[in-house]
Structures are given as structure tokens and as C-alpha cells.
Design a protein around this motif. Structure first.
Motif, mmCIF file in Angstrom:
data_model
loop_
_atom_site.group_PDB
_atom_site.id
_atom_site.type_symbol
_atom_site.label_atom_id
_atom_site.label_comp_id
_atom_site.label_asym_id
_atom_site.label_seq_id
_atom_site.Cartn_x
_atom_site.Cartn_y
_atom_site.Cartn_z
ATOM 1 N N ILE A 13 35.156 68.984 2.938
ATOM 2 C CA ILE A 13 35.065 69.321 1.513
ATOM 3 C C ILE A 13 33.602 69.469 1.109
ATOM 4 O O ILE A 13 33.226 70.415 0.408
ATOM 5 C CB ILE A 13 35.757 68.245 0.663
ATOM 6 N N ARG A 14 32.775 68.559 1.553
ATOM 7 C CA ARG A 14 31.352 68.627 1.209
ATOM 8 C C ARG A 14 30.699 69.873 1.792
ATOM 9 O O ARG A 14 29.876 70.535 1.147
ATOM 10 C CB ARG A 14 30.638 67.371 1.702
ATOM 11 N N TYR A 17 32.131 73.015 -0.174
ATOM 12 C CA TYR A 17 32.280 72.850 -1.628
ATOM 13 C C TYR A 17 31.777 74.079 -2.384
ATOM 14 O O TYR A 17 32.387 74.509 -3.373
ATOM 15 C CB TYR A 17 31.532 71.604 -2.094
ATOM 16 N N ARG A 25 37.995 73.087 -6.712
ATOM 17 C CA ARG A 25 37.099 71.924 -6.817
ATOM 18 C C ARG A 25 37.777 70.784 -7.580
ATOM 19 O O ARG A 25 37.515 69.613 -7.293
ATOM 20 C CB ARG A 25 35.803 72.328 -7.509
ATOM 21 N N GLN A 29 38.041 67.175 -5.995
ATOM 22 C CA GLN A 29 37.519 65.977 -6.636
ATOM 23 C C GLN A 29 38.597 64.917 -6.790
ATOM 24 O O GLN A 29 38.346 63.719 -6.613
ATOM 25 C CB GLN A 29 36.934 66.326 -8.004
#
Length: 290
Positions: A13-14, A17, A25, A29
Motif C-alpha cells: 500500500i505504501r 499509494y 485511498r 486507510q
């Protein structure tokens, strides 16, 4: 499953992103806020809980490299199982897949791979910021580890104490920690080690420190301690080896890298401190002359 060969879902995810839409997103989150629980449910339930559509979730997991939600779901379940596994279960994993080569060769390969993955996944800007924080004497530095990592904490403490002033090593007994917390102030730094199985007392300490306005720096494993949610800087170290136990080699290497960076940050003050320390060693005659 088509995924990054070195990434957990959190790390994927990072990494991706910037490629996600706003709705994607939002789901990402929600997953990070309740990791990995938010992704363990069905795709319909996961989407509803995050307030997004099912197609949004499907598109996001594909952007992370998964063929579909089932593969994404399976990856999260695998991470969850890895988090809670004890020494016996860990040994069973590698023993069932162990090649015929000698243990020394397998061990060396695993350690090398751990180091490569650990340092590949470190963000240079985060590393520099953490090293600068660890070097700063504007606040006190507190260092603490858990059942297995307390030796790493002691190692870090010994080196940082030589580099800078105002360093405190918390004892291994959590019953004494309130005495240290009593003197913790906003602007101080807490360097904390937590690897699987993650320790509730360490998490509570980190939460208290963060609530007091302290800078929390976490060193953890590739699955990431829950403390990451309150840490200003969190570093993941790969630890799996052909053993019932996890390895501390990549973790220790990261500590040494942070020590070296903090030393450079404080040079030449650190050099002057080293010289005074050597003079004290000479006075106390702790070490034999060569």
C-alpha cells in the motif's frame, strides 16, 4: 498471486499509494487503521465497512499486484498467521520446505536475503530524520526492548550513550516503567523494539509516550508491531531464518546504521565525548592495554 516479492500488504500500500484514486485511498486507510482485520472480511463487507464500493476494492488490490480479492485476502490471512505463530510453528514452515543443502548454507542465504530486503525497504528520508532525532540532545532519549529484543535495546543504549548525553535505558521489568514515565516530557524520544509476538506492555508504553508529545521511533519485524500506529518513524526488519526463532541480524544491522548516522550528525562533539570516555577508561583501568 502476483505480488511484490518482498512486500507485506501494508508495505505494498505504501509503495503504490501515489497510484491510488481518492476512493481507493479511503479503503487503504481503513485497512491500515485496522490492520489486517479490515481486509479479513469478504470483499462486500470490507468495502461497506470502509464506505466504498466493491469495484473500488477490487481495483485497489489489483494495483497492489494481486490477481483478485481472494489472493489479497489469503495474503492477509498468511500475515495474521505469521504474527501469532510460535517457535514450533515457525520451524514447521521452513523444515517442510528446507532444501537438501547444509544448514549453514541455508542460514547464510536466509540472513543475506533478510539484510537485502530490510535495507531495500528503508526510506532514506525517514532514516535520516530518525538518526537526526536520535542524535539531538534537545530532549532525553529513552531506549527499551522486550523479552527477546532487550539485548538490542541495551546494545543501542551503550552506543548512543557514548555519542550523546541524556540517554536512559529502561529496565526489562515493566513494573518499573512508571518511574521512567514520570520524567518523560514533550520533545523527548523513545526508541522502542517490538517483534512478534508483540508485547502489550510495550504498546501501552509507546501510547503513553506519544500522548505526552514524545517522538516514538519503532524498530520491528516485517509484519509490523501495532506500535507503528503511534510511531513517528517505524522501520521493518526481515527476521525469518531456518530456525524455530527469528533472527536479530538485520535488526542489529539497522541499529548499527542508525548509530553510525547519529555519530556523524554529532561529529565533532561525539569525537570529544569519545576522547573523554577513553580517559575515564584509563583512569578506572577497566581494560588491559595492548
Amino acid at each position: 498471486m502476483e505480488t511484490s516479492p518482498t512486500g507485506t500488504v501494508r508495505q505494498l500500500i505504501r509503495e503504490h499509494y501515489a497510484q491510488l484514486t481518492n476512493s481507493e485511498r479511503k479503503f487503504a486507510q481503513a485497512l491500515l487503521d485496522d490492520y489486517p482485520g479490515a481486509g479479513i472480511a469478504s470483499i462486500t463487507a470490507a468495502a461497506a465497512n470502509a464506505g466504498v464500493s466493491t469495484p473500488t476494492v477490487a481495483r485497489m488490490v489489483q494495483k497492489l499486484g494481486f490477481k483478485g480479492y481472494p489472493a489479497f485476502h489469503a495474503a492477509l490471512l498468511s500475515e495474521l498467521q505469521a504474527k501469532v505463530s510460535g517457535p514450533e510453528a515457525r520451524r514447521a514452515v521452513w523444515a517442510s520446505e528446507a532444501p537438501e543443502s547444509h544448514l549453514l548454507n541455508r542460514f547464510a542465504e536466509a540472513v543475506t536475503q533478510n539484510l537485502r530486503q530490510t535495507f531495500t525497504n528503508i526510506d532514506a528520508a525517514q532514516f535520516d530524520a530518525a538518526a537526526k532525532r536520535l542524535a539531538s540532545t534537545e530532549g532525553r532519549l529513552y531506549v527499551v526492548g522486550g523479552r527477546i529484543t532487550r539485548s538490542l535495546a541495551e546494545y543501542a543504549f551503550t552506543h548512543f550513550q557514548a555519542i550523546r548525553a541524556r540517554v536512559t535505558h529502561l529496565t526489562s521489568s515493566s513494573a518499573t516503567w512508571p518511574h521512567y514515565v514520570l520524567d518523560m516530557e514533550e520533545g523527548d524520544t523513545l526508541l522502542i523494539f517490538d517483534i512478534r509476538r508483540y508485547e502489550d506492555n510495550l504498546q501501552r508504553l509507546a501510547e503513553i509516550a506519544a500522548a505526552r508529545g514524545m517522538h516514538v521511533i519503532l524498530i520491528t519485524d516485517q509484519w509490523s508491531s501495532p506500535i507503528a500506529s503511534v510511531a513517528e518513524h517505524a522501520f521493518n526488519c526481515w527476521v525469518e531464518i531456518p530456525s524455530a526463532w527469528d533472527s536479530n541480524i538485520s535488526t542489529l544491522s539497522l541499529v548499527e546504521a542508525l548509530v553510525a548516522a547519529a555519530q556523524e550528525e554529532r561529529w565533532p562533539d561525539a569525537r570529544e565525548r569519545f576522547e573523554r570516555l577513553d580517559q575515564l577508561f584509563e583512569l578506572t583501568r577497566l581494560f588491559r592495554k595492548p
